[in-house]
Design an enzyme around this catalytic site. Structure first.
Site, PDB file in Angstrom:
ATOM      1  N   ASP A 160       7.841  -6.720  22.228  1.00 44.34           N
ATOM      2  CA  ASP A 160       9.307  -6.860  22.132  1.00 44.34           C
ATOM      3  C   ASP A 160      10.005  -5.651  22.755  1.00 44.34           C
ATOM      4  OD1 ASP A 160       8.169  -5.373  19.971  1.00 44.34           O
ATOM      5  OD2 ASP A 160      10.023  -5.555  18.818  1.00 44.34           O
TER       6      ASP A 160
ATOM      7  N   THR B 266      10.958 -16.002  14.257  1.00 43.05           N
ATOM      8  CA  THR B 266      10.539 -16.407  15.598  1.00 43.05           C
ATOM      9  C   THR B 266      11.675 -17.215  16.218  1.00 43.05           C
ATOM     10  OG1 THR B 266       8.249 -16.491  14.869  1.00 43.05           O
ATOM     11  CG2 THR B 266       8.771 -17.644  16.914  1.00 43.05           C
TER      12      THR B 266
ATOM     13  N   ASP C 176      10.236 -15.658  21.212  1.00 41.96           N
ATOM     14  CA  ASP C 176      10.252 -14.250  20.804  1.00 41.96           C
ATOM     15  C   ASP C 176       9.882 -14.194  19.328  1.00 41.96           C
ATOM     16  OD1 ASP C 176      10.889 -11.637  20.042  1.00 41.96           O
ATOM     17  OD2 ASP C 176      13.044 -12.034  19.983  1.00 41.96           O
TER      18      ASP C 176
HETATM   19  C1  LIG Z   1       7.747  -1.625  16.027  1.00 45.46           C
HETATM   20  C2  LIG Z   1       7.524  -3.121  15.811  1.00 45.46           C
HETATM   21  C3  LIG Z   1       6.844  -3.345  14.471  1.00 45.46           C
HETATM   22  C4  LIG Z   1       8.917  -3.804  15.799  1.00 45.46           C
HETATM   23  O1  LIG Z   1       8.732  -5.175  15.511  1.00 45.46           O
HETATM   24  P1  LIG Z   1       9.908  -6.153  14.966  1.00 45.46           P
HETATM   25  O2  LIG Z   1      10.816  -5.331  14.107  1.00 45.46           O
HETATM   26  O3  LIG Z   1      10.642  -6.649  16.196  1.00 45.46           O
HETATM   27  O4  LIG Z   1       9.215  -7.261  14.272  1.00 45.46           O
HETATM   28  C5  LIG Z   1       6.701  -3.732  16.993  1.00 45.46           C
HETATM   29  O5  LIG Z   1       7.315  -3.438  18.207  1.00 45.46           O
HETATM   30  C6  LIG Z   1       5.272  -3.227  17.016  1.00 45.46           C
HETATM   31  O6  LIG Z   1       4.446  -3.713  16.282  1.00 45.46           O
HETATM   32  N1  LIG Z   1       4.986  -2.205  17.876  1.00 45.46           N
HETATM   33  C7  LIG Z   1       3.681  -1.642  18.060  1.00 45.46           C
HETATM   34  C8  LIG Z   1       3.692  -0.142  18.152  1.00 45.46           C
HETATM   35  C9  LIG Z   1       4.578   0.418  19.261  1.00 45.46           C
HETATM   36  O7  LIG Z   1       5.469  -0.261  19.767  1.00 45.46           O
HETATM   37  O8  LIG Z   1       4.366   1.580  19.639  1.00 45.46           O
HETATM   38  K   LIG Z   2      12.585  -7.852  17.653  1.00 47.06           K
END
Ligand SMILES: CC(C)(COP(=O)(O)O)[C@@H](O)C(=O)NCCC(=O)O
Ligand SMILES: [K+]
Ligand SMILES: Nc1ncnc2c1ncn2[C@@H]1O[C@H](COP(=O)(O)OP(=O)(O)O)[C@@H](O)[C@H]1O
Length: 255
Positions: free
Chosen positions: A109, A12, A6
Site C-alpha cells: 500500500d 478491502t 486494495d
Molecule cells: C504499515 C502497514 C501495516 C499499514 O497497513 P494498513 O494500515 O494500510 O492496513 C503495512 O503497510 C505493512 O504491513 N507494511 C510492512 C512494513 C513496511 O511497510 O515497512
Molecule cells: K491503506
C-alpha cells in the site's frame, strides 16, 4: 475493464476502472477466510445492482495481508480468466525506485501511494495514510520511495485504551471542543485527536528538516478529512489515492 483491489488490514476496497474513471467502488471487511466464490457472489451482486455489465479482463491487487492474496488470485483466475497482478511481486514492475535497507518488505500500500503521489503531485512528497496504522511515505524528487514512518492508527489507539483499561469505554474519534475534557469520553477523544495533530505536525516537520527541502504533504484514508478540515495539516487530501496508484501500476505493466 480493470478490477483494482486494495486490501488493508481492516478493509478491502474493490474498484472498477474503465481506463478513464472509476465506475464503482465497494468496501468489505478484510477476512482471510473469504473464498474466491464468496468474493464473486458479493461482487457480481453489487455490479448487477449498479447496472454495471462490464466485462472484467484484468485484475490488480495490493494487499497488506499476505494470506488474502491466494483467494483473490483464484477469483481472478476462475471468474475473470486472468492472472492477477500483485504489487510487490517480482513480476509486477513499479514505475519508481525503492531505496530502503536490503531485505525490507515495504507494505505494498505504501508503494502504491508513492506511485500515485508522484503521478499526481510530482516528487518531494510526504504521503500520510490513515489506515489501521498511520503511515508516512517519503517520496524523493525522482519519485522513489525512500522510507517513512509507521505510527499506530487512530482507531487502533482508541481501541487499545478501551481494551487495556477496565473503566474506559469504546469511543469513536471526533474533534473535541476543548482540550480539557470534563468527562471520560471527552478526555479520551482529546488525547487521541490533539495527540494525533501533534504527531502529524512533528513527524512532518522533522522529515522536512531531515531532508532539508520543501515537501508537499498529501493525505489519504477515511480519517484524513477530520484532521484536514480543522487543522490544515496537509497540502491536499485525496480520497482514492491508493486506487489511483493501482491504475498507474497496471498501465505501467500493460505497455
Ligand atoms: C504499515 C502497514 C501495516 C499499514 O497497513 P494498513 O494500515 O494500510 O492496513 C503495512 O503497510 C505493512 O504491513 N507494511 C510492512 C512494513 C513496511 O511497510 O515497512
Ligand atoms: K491503506
Ligand atoms: N470515513 C470514516 N470515518 C470514520 N472511521 C473510518 C472511516 N473510514 C475508515 N474508518 C476507520 O479507520 C480505520 C482504518 O480504515 P481503513 O482506512 O479502511 O484501513 P485499512 O486500509 O488499514 O484497511 C478503521 O478502523 C476504519 O473503521
Amino acid at each position: 475493464m480493470l478490477l483494482a483491489i486494495d486490501c488493508g488490514n481492516t478493509n478491502t476496497v474493490f474498484s472498477i476502472w474503465d481506463g478513464e474513471s472509476f465506475l464503482a467502488t465497494w468496501r468489505t471487511s478484510t477476512e482471510h477466510q473469504r473464498t474466491a466464490d464468496q468474493y464473486y457472489v458479493w461482487l457480481s451482486t453489487l455490479m448487477k445492482l449498479r447496472g454495471i455489465d462490464a466485462e472484467i479482463t484484468d485484475v490488480i491487487v495490493s494487499s497488506t495481508v499476505p494470506r488474502v492474496v491466494f483467494n483473490l488470485r483464484v477469483l481472478a483466475d476462475r471468474y475473470f480468466g486472468t492472472r492477477a497482478m500483485v504489487v510487490g511481486r517480482p513480476d509486477c514492475a513499479l514505475p519508481v525506485d525503492v531505496r530502503v535497507d536490503a531485505g525490507t518488505q515495504v507494505g505494498p500500500d505504501r508503494l502504491v501511494n508513492t506511485v500515485a503521489g508522484f503521478d499526481l503531485y510530482g516528487g518531494d512528497l510526504i504521503v500520510v495514510d490513515f489506515g489501521t496504522a498511520t503511515t508516512f511515505d517519503v517520496v524523493d524528487a525522482d519519485g522513489a520511495y525512500v522510507g517513512g514512518v509507521i505510527a499506530p492508527g487512530v482507531n487502533l489507539s482508541l481501541q487499545a485504551l478501551h481494551e487495556a483499561a477496565a473503566a474506559l469505554p469504546h469511543v469513536d474519534i471526533s474533534r473535541p471542543q476543548t482540550v480539557v475534557g470534563t468527562n471520560t469520553v471527552a478526555c479520551m477523544q482529546s488525547g487521541i485527536f490533539w495527540g494525533y495533530v501533534g504527531l502529524v505536525r512533528e513527524i512532518c516537520a522533522r522529515i522536512k528538516a531531515e531532508r532539508d527541502r520543501p515537501m508537499k504533504i498529501i493525505s489519504t484514508g477515511g480519517l484524513a478529512p477530520l484532521f484536514q478540515q480543522t487543522e490544515a495539516l496537509f497540502d491536499d487530501f485525496k480520497d482514492d489515492l491508493t486506487m489511483h496508484g493501482l491504475t498507474v501500476i497496471y498501465s505501467h505493466n500493460k505497455t
